[in-house]
Design a protein around this motif. Structure first.
Motif, PDB file in Angstrom:
ATOM      1  N   ARG A  33       0.885  -1.171   0.000  1.00 28.49           N
ATOM      2  CA  ARG A  33       0.000   0.000   0.000  1.00 28.49           C
ATOM      3  C   ARG A  33       0.920   1.217   0.000  1.00 28.49           C
ATOM      4  O   ARG A  33       1.850   1.306   0.809  1.00 28.49           O
ATOM      5  N   ASP A  53      -5.303   1.719  -4.404  1.00 30.32           N
ATOM      6  CA  ASP A  53      -5.286   2.105  -2.994  1.00 30.32           C
ATOM      7  C   ASP A  53      -4.120   3.027  -2.629  1.00 30.32           C
ATOM      8  O   ASP A  53      -3.746   3.137  -1.470  1.00 30.32           O
ATOM      9  N   ARG A  77      -4.205   7.406   6.894  1.00 32.03           N
ATOM     10  CA  ARG A  77      -4.831   6.527   5.908  1.00 32.03           C
ATOM     11  C   ARG A  77      -4.488   5.055   6.123  1.00 32.03           C
ATOM     12  O   ARG A  77      -5.346   4.178   6.057  1.00 32.03           O
TER      13      ARG A  77
END
Ligand SMILES: NC(=O)c1ccc[n+]([C@@H]2O[C@H](COP(=O)([O-])OP(=O)(O)OC[C@H]3O[C@@H](n4cnc5c(N)ncnc54)[C@H](O)[C@@H]3O)[C@@H](O)[C@H]2O)c1
Length: 251
Positions: A33, A53, A77
């Motif tokens: 990510r 993402d 996040r």
């Protein structure tokens, strides 16, 4: 998501182009990510469209406030990053060192050296909080030897090499490995700019190619593969290394 880096959070500076972009794409393909940072907003958006993402934050790496804002956004996040790659960089003045302008010299060191330091300062606490991880900085073969054509750049990359080694010593007890990749001439927009700045671009290109015993320029993917090796478990006992990826230039 599967892959060598599935679920890992990786922060990358200079992600919008060249080597940073190649690292981002390779890490995304391996399940990471991504927090993608660059000053080039359009380049970041184009990359994010190919990286599921991903979070993009437009920053100037020489700004402490920008780097802290990006680190906080990534933390919000994804939680803490466990991987950091510092690929943002610039060429700076091509004049002989004693003829370089002060403002050009300062800007180069702000981006290449201070930008690397700020990234370490903002993200190593996250890597510690994540329980350990790895950092890869981008220096240059020109950071391991002097340079007639790019003396200021060579000095700035030498500083990145030594910063990386000191970080490796400081953070090894925390399970944080820090390694430095030192590319030779790799086909990216920065290499194109190097040739464009020369009085005779074709001659400069031939001269640079001839420095590499493998007889060609490197590809961004070849550097990205090395970065991923150093980030990954296969390099679990490797820290403090300054690894040339240079077609034998420094052999
Ligand atoms: N390409 C090569 O031959 C080569 C060789 C040795 C080392 N390197 C190093 O590898 C790294 C990546 O180089 P590249 O070839 O991909 O260059 P590039 O110019 O293609 O990409 C550099 C990226 O850094 C970003 N950047 C520059 N200054 C910034 C700033 N102040 N704040 C935020 N982002 C900024 C640019 O917008 C760009 O997206 C650099 O540190 C460079 O010095 C490149």
């Amino acid at each position: 998501m599967t892959g060598r880096f599935a679920g890992r959070v990786a922060a990358i500076t200079g992600a919008a182009s060249g080597l940073g972009r190649a690292v981002a794409e390779a890490l995304a393909a391996e399940g990471a990510r991504l927090l993608l940072m660059d000053r080039d907003a359009a380049g970041l958006e184009a990359l994010a469209a190919r990286c599921p993402d991903a979070l993009t934050v437009v920053i100037d790496v020489s700004s402490a406030a920008d780097m802290a804002r990006a680190a906080a956004a990534g933390l919000d996040r994804f939680g803490p990053a466990s991987l950091l790659v510092t690929a943002a960089g610039m060429l700076g003045p091509t004049a002989p060192a004693v003829e370089a302008e002060e403002a050009d010299w300062d800007r180069l060191f702000d981006v290449n050296v201070k930008g690397t330091w700020l990234a370490a300062k903002c993200f190593i606490p996250q890597i510690r909080a994540a329980g350990g991880g790895a950092v890869v900085t981008l220096a240059s073969a020109a950071g391991l030897t002097g340079s007639l054509s790019l003396p200021a750049y060579s000095a700035s990359k030498g500083a990145v090499v030594m910063l990386s080694r000191s970080l490796a010593l400081a953070h090894a007890p925390e399970g944080i490995r820090v390694n430095c990749v030192c590319p030779g001439s790799i086909e990216t927009p920065m290499l194109d700019a190097t040739f464009a700045a020369a009085a005779d671009p074709a001659a400069r290109m031939a001269e640079f190619r001839a420095r590499h015993p493998l007889g060609r320029f490197g590809q961004a993917r070849e550097v990205a593969d090395t970065v991923l090796f150093l980030l990954g478990e296969g390099a679990g006992f490797v820290t403090g290394v300054s690894l040339p990826v240079d077609g034998g230039r420094l052999a």
